[in-house]
Write an enzyme that holds these catalytic residues in place. Structure first.
Site, short mmCIF file in Angstrom:
data_model
loop_
_atom_site.label_atom_id
_atom_site.label_comp_id
_atom_site.label_asym_id
_atom_site.label_seq_id
_atom_site.Cartn_x
_atom_site.Cartn_y
_atom_site.Cartn_z
N ASN A 82 19.27 -2.66 -25.49
CA ASN A 82 19.90 -3.83 -24.87
C ASN A 82 20.82 -4.58 -25.85
OD1 ASN A 82 18.72 -3.54 -22.36
ND2 ASN A 82 16.92 -4.75 -22.89
N HIS A 83 21.90 -5.06 -25.34
CA HIS A 83 22.81 -5.94 -26.08
C HIS A 83 22.92 -7.24 -25.29
CE1 HIS A 83 24.67 -2.77 -28.75
NE2 HIS A 83 24.00 -2.04 -27.87
N ASN A 84 23.09 -8.32 -26.01
CA ASN A 84 23.17 -9.61 -25.34
C ASN A 84 24.57 -9.84 -24.79
OD1 ASN A 84 23.09 -12.34 -24.55
ND2 ASN A 84 21.39 -12.69 -25.95
N ILE A 90 29.23 -8.09 -28.08
CA ILE A 90 28.01 -7.31 -27.81
C ILE A 90 27.60 -6.53 -29.05
CG2 ILE A 90 28.34 -7.17 -25.32
CD1 ILE A 90 29.16 -4.20 -27.62
#
Length: 211
Positions: A82-84, A90
């Site tokens: 996951n990336h924010n 990102i």
């Protein structure tokens, strides 16, 4: 009689494509229940290659229950993927170190917790389970499914993203199965009741509740 040796790697004589995972997995953040197996004609001992983006510094776990059947190429995407997307970039600066550690606390604001697979679950060929998903006991994940949401017990899901196809049994039968949780019995009792467990005799199942 109490079934195959629970401590064996290859429980089926002369078959080396299927292994009991509990006796193979070494990552402490992967928990496997008794008798759960992985079937892979290439190398069933290399199951951990299918647990992707599983980084120690995140600490999330993959938990798989008892008596599960996991087909070749089943993949478990963990929170490290996951990336924010709420930040201006990102790019995971904090993961690389070298002075970028300040970004580690913001590496992902969307970690979804452990991925939990119940007991007596069948995961079909090339299925993908996304981070933080909970798959209920007795569920079936169809071939090539991409599971992005929790899966109810004793349901069948398929597609991308996976959607409910149907429930395996009626509500009364599912309630009984959820109550007895047969996989938690001692193995001698399970062995004795295999004729019931491998049938669809609802009356015999009801008798187990009375017992």
């Amino acid at each position: 009689m109490s079934g195959p040796d629970i401590k064996s790697v290859f429980p089926m004589k002369n078959i080396r494509s299927l292994c009991f995972l509990k006796n193979v997995v070494v990552n402490p953040n992967i928990e496997i229940g008794d008798y759960t197996y992985y079937d892979d004609n290439n190398n069933p001992l290399d199951f951990e290659k299918n647990v992707l983006y599983h980084f120690d510094f995140i600490g999330d776990k993959l938990k798989i229950g008892k008596f599960c059947a996991i087909a070749s190429n089943s993949k478990f995407i963990m929170n490290g993927a996951n990336h924010n997307t709420n930040f201006f970039t990102i790019f995971p600066f904090g993961a690389f170190g070298g002075g970028w550690e300040v970004g580690l606390k913001n590496l992902s604001g969307r970690f979804k917790g452990d991925t939990v697979i119940g007991s007596d679950v069948w995961i079909g060929y090339n299925a993908t389970i996304m981070p933080g998903v909970n798959v209920g006991d007795g569920a079936i994940i169809a071939t090539n499914a991409v599971v992005t949401k929790d899966v109810p017990p004793y349901s069948i899901v398929g597609g991308n993203p996976a959607k409910l196809i149907r429930y395996r049994f009626d509500e009364e039968t599912i309630n009984i199965l959820n109550t007895i949780k047969w996989w938690d019995w001692d193995i001698e009792k399970i062995t004795e009741l295999i004729p019931v467990l491998t049938s669809n005799n609802t009356n015999a199942l009801k008798e187990l509740i009375k017992a």
